[in-house]
Design a protein around this motif. Structure first.
Motif, PDB file in Angstrom:
ATOM      1  N   LEU A 205      36.682  60.691  50.693  1.00  0.00           N
ATOM      2  CA  LEU A 205      36.545  61.698  49.642  1.00  0.00           C
ATOM      3  C   LEU A 205      35.347  62.604  49.880  1.00  0.00           C
ATOM      4  O   LEU A 205      35.386  63.804  49.561  1.00  0.00           O
ATOM      5  N   GLY A 206      34.270  62.062  50.437  1.00  0.00           N
ATOM      6  CA  GLY A 206      33.126  62.904  50.774  1.00  0.00           C
ATOM      7  C   GLY A 206      33.505  63.960  51.795  1.00  0.00           C
ATOM      8  O   GLY A 206      33.086  65.124  51.705  1.00  0.00           O
ATOM      9  N   PHE A 207      34.309  63.553  52.786  1.00  0.00           N
ATOM     10  CA  PHE A 207      34.801  64.508  53.786  1.00  0.00           C
ATOM     11  C   PHE A 207      35.686  65.564  53.120  1.00  0.00           C
ATOM     12  O   PHE A 207      35.545  66.770  53.377  1.00  0.00           O
ATOM     13  N   ILE A 208      36.586  65.125  52.243  1.00  0.00           N
ATOM     14  CA  ILE A 208      37.488  66.060  51.563  1.00  0.00           C
ATOM     15  C   ILE A 208      36.705  67.036  50.686  1.00  0.00           C
ATOM     16  O   ILE A 208      37.040  68.223  50.615  1.00  0.00           O
ATOM     17  N   ALA A 209      35.660  66.540  50.034  1.00  0.00           N
ATOM     18  CA  ALA A 209      34.841  67.434  49.210  1.00  0.00           C
ATOM     19  C   ALA A 209      34.258  68.569  50.034  1.00  0.00           C
ATOM     20  O   ALA A 209      34.129  69.705  49.555  1.00  0.00           O
ATOM     21  N   GLY A 210      33.939  68.279  51.295  1.00  0.00           N
ATOM     22  CA  GLY A 210      33.333  69.292  52.144  1.00  0.00           C
ATOM     23  C   GLY A 210      34.292  70.339  52.663  1.00  0.00           C
ATOM     24  O   GLY A 210      33.841  71.390  53.141  1.00  0.00           O
ATOM     25  N   VAL A 211      35.591  70.082  52.585  1.00  0.00           N
ATOM     26  CA  VAL A 211      36.566  71.060  53.114  1.00  0.00           C
ATOM     27  C   VAL A 211      37.383  71.703  51.999  1.00  0.00           C
ATOM     28  O   VAL A 211      38.322  72.446  52.269  1.00  0.00           O
ATOM     29  N   THR A 212      37.033  71.415  50.729  1.00  0.00           N
ATOM     30  CA  THR A 212      37.729  72.019  49.598  1.00  0.00           C
ATOM     31  C   THR A 212      36.712  72.575  48.609  1.00  0.00           C
ATOM     32  O   THR A 212      35.509  72.327  48.720  1.00  0.00           O
ATOM     33  N   GLU A 213      37.215  73.307  47.613  1.00  0.00           N
ATOM     34  CA  GLU A 213      36.320  73.926  46.639  1.00  0.00           C
ATOM     35  C   GLU A 213      36.644  73.549  45.193  1.00  0.00           C
ATOM     36  O   GLU A 213      35.748  73.507  44.353  1.00  0.00           O
ATOM     37  N   ARG A 214      37.928  73.307  44.882  1.00  0.00           N
ATOM     38  CA  ARG A 214      38.323  73.063  43.489  1.00  0.00           C
ATOM     39  C   ARG A 214      38.974  71.704  43.282  1.00  0.00           C
ATOM     40  O   ARG A 214      39.030  71.214  42.156  1.00  0.00           O
ATOM     41  N   LEU A 215      39.473  71.115  44.317  1.00  0.00           N
ATOM     42  CA  LEU A 215      40.246  69.889  44.214  1.00  0.00           C
ATOM     43  C   LEU A 215      39.403  68.760  43.638  1.00  0.00           C
ATOM     44  O   LEU A 215      38.302  68.473  44.113  1.00  0.00           O
ATOM     45  N   ARG A 216      39.911  68.101  42.601  1.00  0.00           N
ATOM     46  CA  ARG A 216      39.252  66.923  42.062  1.00  0.00           C
ATOM     47  C   ARG A 216      39.608  65.719  42.924  1.00  0.00           C
ATOM     48  O   ARG A 216      40.624  65.717  43.620  1.00  0.00           O
ATOM     49  N   MET A 217      38.773  64.646  42.854  1.00  0.00           N
ATOM     50  CA  MET A 217      38.939  63.520  43.783  1.00  0.00           C
ATOM     51  C   MET A 217      38.675  62.203  43.079  1.00  0.00           C
ATOM     52  O   MET A 217      37.783  62.101  42.237  1.00  0.00           O
ATOM     53  N   ARG A 218      39.475  61.196  43.461  1.00  0.00           N
ATOM     54  CA  ARG A 218      39.233  59.837  42.971  1.00  0.00           C
ATOM     55  C   ARG A 218      39.804  58.831  43.959  1.00  0.00           C
ATOM     56  O   ARG A 218      40.674  59.160  44.776  1.00  0.00           O
ATOM     57  N   VAL A 219      39.312  57.614  43.868  1.00  0.00           N
ATOM     58  CA  VAL A 219      39.936  56.485  44.536  1.00  0.00           C
ATOM     59  C   VAL A 219      40.889  55.843  43.533  1.00  0.00           C
ATOM     60  O   VAL A 219      40.531  55.594  42.390  1.00  0.00           O
ATOM     61  N   LEU A 220      42.112  55.586  43.955  1.00  0.00           N
ATOM     62  CA  LEU A 220      43.156  55.031  43.082  1.00  0.00           C
ATOM     63  C   LEU A 220      43.555  53.652  43.599  1.00  0.00           C
ATOM     64  O   LEU A 220      44.412  53.546  44.460  1.00  0.00           O
ATOM     65  N   VAL A 221      42.983  52.617  43.049  1.00  0.00           N
ATOM     66  CA  VAL A 221      41.739  52.608  42.294  1.00  0.00           C
ATOM     67  C   VAL A 221      40.763  51.720  43.052  1.00  0.00           C
ATOM     68  O   VAL A 221      41.162  50.858  43.826  1.00  0.00           O
ATOM     69  N   THR A 222      39.478  51.919  42.776  1.00  0.00           N
ATOM     70  CA  THR A 222      38.446  51.108  43.388  1.00  0.00           C
ATOM     71  C   THR A 222      38.601  49.648  42.978  1.00  0.00           C
ATOM     72  O   THR A 222      38.720  49.342  41.789  1.00  0.00           O
ATOM     73  N   GLY A 223      38.584  48.740  43.939  1.00  0.00           N
ATOM     74  CA  GLY A 223      38.577  47.322  43.626  1.00  0.00           C
ATOM     75  C   GLY A 223      37.190  46.886  43.203  1.00  0.00           C
ATOM     76  O   GLY A 223      36.198  47.152  43.900  1.00  0.00           O
ATOM     77  N   VAL A 224      37.092  46.235  42.062  1.00  0.00           N
ATOM     78  CA  VAL A 224      35.779  45.886  41.513  1.00  0.00           C
ATOM     79  C   VAL A 224      35.013  44.946  42.438  1.00  0.00           C
ATOM     80  O   VAL A 224      33.776  44.890  42.399  1.00  0.00           O
ATOM     81  N   THR A 225      35.712  44.218  43.301  1.00  0.00           N
ATOM     82  CA  THR A 225      35.057  43.247  44.176  1.00  0.00           C
ATOM     83  C   THR A 225      34.375  43.877  45.387  1.00  0.00           C
ATOM     84  O   THR A 225      33.548  43.225  46.030  1.00  0.00           O
ATOM     85  N   TYR A 226      34.709  45.116  45.726  1.00  0.00           N
ATOM     86  CA  TYR A 226      34.295  45.670  47.010  1.00  0.00           C
ATOM     87  C   TYR A 226      32.867  46.196  47.043  1.00  0.00           C
ATOM     88  O   TYR A 226      32.271  46.302  48.106  1.00  0.00           O
ATOM     89  N   ARG A 227      32.330  46.586  45.877  1.00  0.00           N
ATOM     90  CA  ARG A 227      30.987  47.175  45.841  1.00  0.00           C
ATOM     91  C   ARG A 227      30.278  46.700  44.578  1.00  0.00           C
ATOM     92  O   ARG A 227      30.867  46.748  43.502  1.00  0.00           O
ATOM     93  N   PRO A 228      29.021  46.323  44.653  1.00  0.00           N
ATOM     94  CA  PRO A 228      28.289  46.011  43.428  1.00  0.00           C
ATOM     95  C   PRO A 228      28.330  47.210  42.480  1.00  0.00           C
ATOM     96  O   PRO A 228      28.221  48.364  42.920  1.00  0.00           O
ATOM     97  N   PRO A 229      28.511  46.979  41.182  1.00  0.00           N
ATOM     98  CA  PRO A 229      28.721  48.107  40.257  1.00  0.00           C
ATOM     99  C   PRO A 229      27.606  49.141  40.253  1.00  0.00           C
ATOM    100  O   PRO A 229      27.884  50.338  40.124  1.00  0.00           O
ATOM    101  N   GLY A 230      26.352  48.713  40.376  1.00  0.00           N
ATOM    102  CA  GLY A 230      25.276  49.697  40.415  1.00  0.00           C
ATOM    103  C   GLY A 230      25.396  50.607  41.614  1.00  0.00           C
ATOM    104  O   GLY A 230      25.175  51.827  41.525  1.00  0.00           O
TER     105      GLY A 230
END
Length: 293
Positions: A64-89
């Motif tokens: 998504l960081g890469f996509i943000a750099g090549v677009t201007e208006r497109l909104r972005m999300r992960v569908l969906v982030t697994g809660v186990t993969y990254r500490p919430p903070g």
């Protein structure tokens, strides 16, 4: 009614060196045809139900960081982030960074995670499902606290944070939108009612209609207006379908209260398919009025 785009495969792009240019072309095409939000999966191995686990799969937030750099208006999300993969903070900080650098285009999709093989394969702890749901609720609380005015501690059953400092703050106001994925009637939809700005429901229109009845009961119990929650659903159309078929399928979902349908990036040339199949339907779809919930 709006249309989003969900990317579930990268094998269409060719060799590893071709994936970057392929994703860039797909994202730019999505923006050009009027797609509102682009999402990617939060998997490290391809899902075996879809393709071999060895097929190419990209880490979601880097993508998504890469996509943000090549677009201007497109909104972005992960569908969906697994809660186990990254500490919430850390997750809140990652989404905030994406939001700041994209000018307020990031959203947080969050779920309880499920793919045991990739957890074991990469050494990610995979607690029982009941604990994963407890962690999911705490993660939501931590993200909301980090995006609010309270920089203090968080002392939960599973997560303890000495400081919930998050600077810079998100650009999105008042914070990035939160989507909770899944349709579990007792736990997931209760969390949607309590915390989410959007939900993603599986199944055909009849199944989605039933889930919305359950969600409405949870909202009523919590004193929340269900109309505050954007309802999204994955759109199933044949690879050789037509824009008219896409519209008819979207109308069936709108008739039960779905506000946004998600098309999958399909075929060996998903950017081309966007232009010929989904693109012509996007503008016509905006005239479809979803059923009031």
């Amino acid at each position: 009614m709006d249309m989003d785009l969900h990317i579930t495969r990268f094998d269409w792009a060719g060799s590893p060196a071709q994936i970057g240019p392929g994703v860039a072309r797909l994202a730019r095409t999505a923006e050009a045809v009027g797609i509102k939000t682009l999402s990617v999966m939060d998997h490290y191995f391809q899902m075996e139900a879809m393709a071999p686990a060895e097929d190419p799969m990209l880490e979601g937030y880097t993508t998504l960081g890469f996509i943000a750099g090549v677009t201007e208006r497109l909104r972005m999300r992960v569908l969906v982030t697994g809660v186990t993969y990254r500490p919430p903070g850390l997750l809140a900080k990652i989404v905030t960074t994406l939001d700041v650098l994209s000018g307020g285009r990031a959203e947080l999709g969050l779920g309880a995670a499920w793919y045991e093989r990739e957890h074991k394969g990469l050494g990610v702890p995979f607690p029982p499902v009941a604990e994963r749901f407890e962690r999911l609720e705490e993660a939501l609380q931590i993200c909301l606290q980090m995006w609010g005015d309270n920089d203090g501690a968080f002392d939960g059953r599973h997560y303890q944070l000495a400081e919930t400092l998050c600077r810079p703050a998100p650009v999105s106001s008042p914070r990035p939108r939160i989507m909770i994925g899944g349709g579990g009637e007792r736990k997931t939809l209760r969390l949607v009612a309590q915390y989410a700005d959007a939900c993603n429901l599986f199944g055909g229109p009849d199944q989605v209609s039933h889930k919305l009845d359950v969600l409405r009961r949870h909202c009523d119990a919590l004193g929340r207006d269900i109309r505050e929650i954007e309802v999204t659903a994955l759109l199933s159309t044949p690879d050789d379908g037509t824009p008219d078929q896409v519209l008819r399928a979207a109308e069936d979902y709108a008739a039960v209260g779905v506000a946004t349908v998600m098309a999958r990036a399909v075929g060996n040339d998903p950017a081309g398919k966007l232009e010929t199949l989904f693109g012509p339907a996007v503008e016509r779809m905006k005239a479809i009025e979803p059923k009031a919930l």
